[in-house]
Design a protein around this motif. Structure first.
Motif, PDB file in Angstrom:
ATOM      1  N   GLY A   1      -7.495  17.979  44.436  1.00 36.57           N
ATOM      2  CA  GLY A   1      -8.115  18.487  43.221  1.00 36.57           C
ATOM      3  C   GLY A   1      -7.651  19.892  42.927  1.00 36.57           C
ATOM      4  O   GLY A   1      -6.508  20.255  43.186  1.00 36.57           O
ATOM      5  N   THR A   2      -8.542  20.702  42.408  1.00 32.06           N
ATOM      6  CA  THR A   2      -8.150  22.066  42.081  1.00 32.06           C
ATOM      7  C   THR A   2      -8.251  22.974  43.308  1.00 32.06           C
ATOM      8  O   THR A   2      -7.776  24.099  43.289  1.00 32.06           O
ATOM      9  CB  THR A   2      -9.054  22.620  40.979  1.00 32.06           C
TER      10      THR A   2
ATOM     11  N   LEU B   1       9.216   4.970  40.721  1.00 31.29           N
ATOM     12  CA  LEU B   1       8.645   5.907  39.748  1.00 31.29           C
ATOM     13  C   LEU B   1       7.162   5.604  39.560  1.00 31.29           C
ATOM     14  O   LEU B   1       6.329   6.506  39.482  1.00 31.29           O
ATOM     15  CB  LEU B   1       9.386   5.783  38.423  1.00 31.29           C
ATOM     16  N   GLY B   2       6.841   4.304  39.510  1.00 35.43           N
ATOM     17  CA  GLY B   2       5.442   3.898  39.387  1.00 35.43           C
ATOM     18  C   GLY B   2       4.632   4.310  40.598  1.00 35.43           C
ATOM     19  O   GLY B   2       3.568   4.926  40.474  1.00 35.43           O
ATOM     20  N   THR B   3       5.129   3.999  41.806  1.00 32.79           N
ATOM     21  CA  THR B   3       4.373   4.388  43.009  1.00 32.79           C
ATOM     22  C   THR B   3       4.270   5.904  43.094  1.00 32.79           C
ATOM     23  O   THR B   3       3.266   6.434  43.575  1.00 32.79           O
ATOM     24  CB  THR B   3       5.028   3.844  44.285  1.00 32.79           C
TER      25      THR B   3
ATOM     26  N   PHE C   1      -4.096  14.210  43.763  1.00 34.02           N
ATOM     27  CA  PHE C   1      -5.020  14.999  42.946  1.00 34.02           C
ATOM     28  C   PHE C   1      -6.452  14.666  43.310  1.00 34.02           C
ATOM     29  O   PHE C   1      -7.310  15.533  43.399  1.00 34.02           O
ATOM     30  CB  PHE C   1      -4.794  14.717  41.458  1.00 34.02           C
ATOM     31  N   LEU C   2      -6.723  13.360  43.525  1.00 31.56           N
ATOM     32  CA  LEU C   2      -8.069  12.951  43.904  1.00 31.56           C
ATOM     33  C   LEU C   2      -8.487  13.645  45.195  1.00 31.56           C
ATOM     34  O   LEU C   2      -9.628  14.059  45.355  1.00 31.56           O
ATOM     35  CB  LEU C   2      -8.119  11.435  44.115  1.00 31.56           C
TER      36      LEU C   2
ATOM     37  N   SER D   1      -2.219  20.741  45.001  1.00 29.14           N
ATOM     38  CA  SER D   1      -2.045  19.404  44.441  1.00 29.14           C
ATOM     39  C   SER D   1      -0.633  19.201  43.900  1.00 29.14           C
ATOM     40  O   SER D   1      -0.268  18.110  43.510  1.00 29.14           O
ATOM     41  CB  SER D   1      -3.073  19.161  43.339  1.00 29.14           C
TER      42      SER D   1
ATOM     43  N   VAL E   1      12.266   7.405  44.493  1.00 28.34           N
ATOM     44  CA  VAL E   1      11.859   8.684  43.920  1.00 28.34           C
ATOM     45  C   VAL E   1      10.384   8.982  44.187  1.00 28.34           C
ATOM     46  O   VAL E   1       9.818   9.875  43.601  1.00 28.34           O
ATOM     47  CB  VAL E   1      12.125   8.764  42.402  1.00 28.34           C
TER      48      VAL E   1
ATOM     49  N   ARG F   1       0.879  10.529  43.455  1.00 29.36           N
ATOM     50  CA  ARG F   1       0.570  11.878  42.974  1.00 29.36           C
ATOM     51  C   ARG F   1      -0.874  11.941  42.490  1.00 29.36           C
ATOM     52  O   ARG F   1      -1.594  12.892  42.761  1.00 29.36           O
ATOM     53  CB  ARG F   1       1.564  12.245  41.859  1.00 29.36           C
ATOM     54  N   GLY F   2      -1.296  10.883  41.785  1.00 26.77           N
ATOM     55  CA  GLY F   2      -2.678  10.844  41.323  1.00 26.77           C
ATOM     56  C   GLY F   2      -3.656  10.826  42.479  1.00 26.77           C
ATOM     57  O   GLY F   2      -4.675  11.521  42.465  1.00 26.77           O
ATOM     58  N   MET F   3      -3.338  10.026  43.533  1.00 20.65           N
ATOM     59  CA  MET F   3      -4.218   9.986  44.698  1.00 20.65           C
ATOM     60  C   MET F   3      -4.316  11.353  45.345  1.00 20.65           C
ATOM     61  O   MET F   3      -5.355  11.750  45.867  1.00 20.65           O
ATOM     62  CB  MET F   3      -3.692   8.966  45.712  1.00 20.65           C
TER      63      MET F   3
ATOM     64  N   GLY G   1       3.833   7.957  40.639  1.00 19.21           N
ATOM     65  CA  GLY G   1       2.688   8.356  39.824  1.00 19.21           C
ATOM     66  C   GLY G   1       1.374   8.075  40.529  1.00 19.21           C
ATOM     67  O   GLY G   1       0.465   8.906  40.553  1.00 19.21           O
ATOM     68  N   VAL G   2       1.276   6.880  41.134  1.00 20.92           N
ATOM     69  CA  VAL G   2       0.030   6.505  41.800  1.00 20.92           C
ATOM     70  C   VAL G   2      -0.259   7.457  42.963  1.00 20.92           C
ATOM     71  O   VAL G   2      -1.383   7.952  43.125  1.00 20.92           O
ATOM     72  CB  VAL G   2       0.112   5.048  42.302  1.00 20.92           C
TER      73      VAL G   2
END
Lengths: 337, 348
Positions: A137-138, A122-124, A133-134, A235, A65, A129-131, A126-127
């Motif tokens: 960003g906006t 699921l964990g990867t 965003f980094l 993002s 996923v 998706r966060g990367m 999240g990681v």
């Protein structure tokens, strides 16, 4: 067995044809000239690639996923590199390497560490998706080179685009490799019975890792195509593709318990999934129906499939029973069925 | 299952006791780290207010634990939240019902959604993952469709002008404790009694450990499985009511759409086995609070943007599952056992 595989993909294919015909009856404009059907196909490429990658992980009896975030991250990286004027090849290679690394990590966690695949990916997810965003960003990645954007609308065979034709060739090659070569059949063997596959000398762990790497690579390719087609990356790009890919695989006749189904089925399922929103326009329905129809179609197909499987299991048992009583009767000297 | 609890050593006294202790330690560590960095974190009123952000995860994940113990999974709860919210809005605005009647009807709708999926899982033998995936499409789509019935623009949401409904999340007991904390504790108590102190709970575990054994010993395993989905649907419905009230009484179809990952993370972090048969309400609740405090503390103490919070939570999930896989690896257990023996010999 072979007949069964064929039947499962054929159901999906016939469903697609029926879908087009029904829409054509409701609104004859849809079938005129074939351009709209081509548009359905062209619009499906990203889904096809993600679904084919997902098909590998589902065929081995696992799931991935994290493809949605993987796709988004690659799209963001490739888009940013192109925006900064790096060469295309470098950007593509970088994207593919990200896909391979993600695939290796997922494969390691699932196949080597034996962690339930849904949870690990699921964990990867999240990681990743966060990367993303980094990275993004906006802001948005919007200045993708025009030449790269135009590539997505260039058509070769009639109204079909370059990307679609490449995707079809790719899917065909993967399907042939999977059904004709020994190593290709490993995937289905492992998904059908991992322990048994190990006993007959198939490297189950390596096959599983390979399936995840292939899934990662295809998600990365899908990310590159996404970047070209959409022309901008936010993002949230790629969010939700994982669930649509799973749905496409299920529609295409792949069993979520693994070992049953084919890559072509996943591709056809992906075309169905992505066509629904396009077809709504021709049926003069609002786009709010998109998810409802997707959900209902998915539920009907899986429930029917489960009921039919149950029925055939009961019938088989009955047939065996009849056969057994028949032979018993013959031994006693006089029974006919 | 027995083997695993043995591997955790003498810590396992009750069900999941060792794991719960570990979670409590993580929770305390969080308080110490965040508190040292920024003393604002320790202010009780702030903490209680922040609970609004993560209570939805707590509400749902407690009951999704039930589903996971039976060996299933529920990824539709998030979309039921949105559906409930919009149903309340429509019933109130278009049909002119009393808010609380609308709330009750909406929660019943949520329960029916859970029942439908539960029926497919239990009686048609379709994999839970696929059914709830289809359910998540269906219910989020229905939410959009129902919302389009209303005359107002959807992105604004339906604003519910009712003081008693607003008061639901704004009232504070004794001036400090928000009402929703009490609601959480009540739900936790109900879940705890159902799962750990009742016959029904034992049946859930039995179905998860060995469904055919459960069937042979007279448990109606299908009804049990279906009931867990109804419970998680109702919990999602209550969460929908809560979120609608909390977001200034606005009903939106998008409420809860981002919760799925956090819910599953909370269940797994809380010690629930995704293959079924193991898990506890307390563990899940602790894990949900841990996740909630990360979501609250990281931006406050380390100035981390809220959007990046997927990274620490994703990492937490990965580290926990990898760590647990290592701990239950037979080679590692053997090594630890040897070290212990050596220690014992050395002490002599």
């Amino acid at each position: 067995m072979k007949k069964l595989f064929k039947a499962r993909e054929m159901t999906a294919f016939l469903f697609l044809v029926a879908l087009f015909l029904v829409v054509g009856v409701i609104n004859p404009d849809f079938l005129r000239g074939g351009e709209n059907i081509a548009a359905c196909f062209n619009g499906a490429i990203v889904y096809i690639l993600v679904a084919v990658g997902m098909a590998f992980t589902i065929l081995i009896g696992e799931i991935d996923v994290s493809v949605g975030s993987n796709l988004g991250l690659v799209a963001a990286v490739v888009g940013t590199m192109m925006q900064n004027g790096e060469s295309w090849i470098k950007a593509f290679l970088f994207g593919l390497i990200i896909g391979i690394i993600v695939g290796l990590i997922n494969g390691w966690g699932v196949a080597v560490m034996k962690i339930p695949s849904l949870i690990f990916t699921l964990g990867t997810n999240g990681v990743l998706r966060g990367m993303m965003f980094l990275m993004v960003g906006t802001k948005q990645v919007t200045d993708v080179p025009v030449a790269f954007k135009n590539l997505s609308s260039k058509s070769v065979v009639g109204p079909l685009t370059v990307f679609f034709c490449c995707t079809v060739v790719l899917v065909a090659v993967i399907q042939l490799l999977m059904s004709r070569t020994k190593r290709g059949r490993y995937f289905i063997a492992v998904g059908d019975n991992a322990g048994g596959a190990d006993l007959v000398g198939i490297p189950a762990t390596r096959t599983k890792v390979l399936a995840y790497v292939i899934c990662g690579i295809l998600a990365a390719v899908a990310g590159i195509l996404f970047c070209s087609r959409a022309g901008q990356v936010t993002s949230l790009s790629g969010n939700g593709y994982e669930m649509k890919a799973v749905a496409a695989c299920v529609l295409g006749g792949i069993s979520l318990s693994g070992g049953l189904g084919s890559v072509v089925g996943a591709a056809v399922g992906a075309i169905i999934m992505s066509s629904i929103s396009y077809l709504l326009v021709f049926m003069k329905l609002s786009s709010y129906y998109d998810n409802v129809i997707t959900g209902i179609v998915l539920l009907i197909i899986v429930v029917l499939d489960a009921l039919m499987q149950h029925r055939s299991a009961v019938n088989n048992r009955h047939a065996r029973l009849v056969a057994r009583t028949a032979t018993a009767g013959v031994e006693k000297g006089g029974g006919e069925q | 299952m027995k083997k695993r609890s043995f591997s955790l050593g003498g810590l396992t006294k009750g069900p999941n006791f060792g794991w719960n202790m570990f979670l409590v330690i993580v929770l305390i560590a969080e308080f110490i780290i965040f508190g040292m960095k920024n003393s604002k974190f320790l202010r009780v009123s702030l903490l209680l207010n922040a609970s609004n952000d993560f209570l939805p995860i707590c509400f749902i994940s407690i009951f999704v634990t039930f589903v996971m113990i039976t060996g299933g999974i529920d990824i539709q709860a998030g979309s039921i939240v949105g559906l409930t919210s919009i149903v309340i809005g429509i019933l109130w605005q278009e049909l002119g019902l009393n808010v609380w009647v609308a709330v009750v009807l909406a929660v019943i709708v949520a329960g029916c959604c859970g029942a439908l999926s539960g029926f497919f899982v239990a009686y048609c033998r379709v994999q839970a993952m696929v059914v709830t995936l289809g359910g998540s499409f269906l219910y989020s789509g229905l939410a959009l469709l129902v919302a389009s019935l209303s005359s107002t623009e959807m992105y604004k949401g339906l604003s519910i002008e009712s003081e008693s409904f607003r008061a639901f999340t704004k009232t504070k007991l004794f001036g400090v404790i928000p009402l929703q904390i009490i609601l959480f504790l009540v739900m936790l108590l109900i879940a705890y009694i159902l799962l750990h102190r009742s016959k029904y709970g034992r049946k859930i575990y039995l179905v998860g450990v060995n469904p055919s054994a459960a069937e042979y010993s007279g448990v109606n395993s299908r009804a049990v499985i279906m009931s867990t989905y109804i419970l998680s649907g109702i919990a999602a419905g209550i969460t929908g009511v809560f979120m609608t009230s909390q977001f200034s009484n606005t009903a939106l179809p998008s409420h809860g759409s981002t919760l799925t990952m956090s819910i599953i993370t909370a269940c797994v972090l809380g010690g629930t086995l995704s293959t079924g048969g193991k898990g506890s309400v307390i563990g899940t609740a602790l894990a949900a609070i841990i996740i909630g405090l990360v979501r609250f503390g990281m931006p406050l103490c380390f100035n981390i943007n809220k959007q990046y919070l997927d990274i620490p939570i994703g990492l937490l999930l990965v580290v926990v599952v990898v760590g647990r896989a290592v701990a239950s690896n037979p080679a590692v257990i053997a090594k630890v056992g040897k070290l212990r023996k050596k220690d014992a010999a050395g002490a002599r």
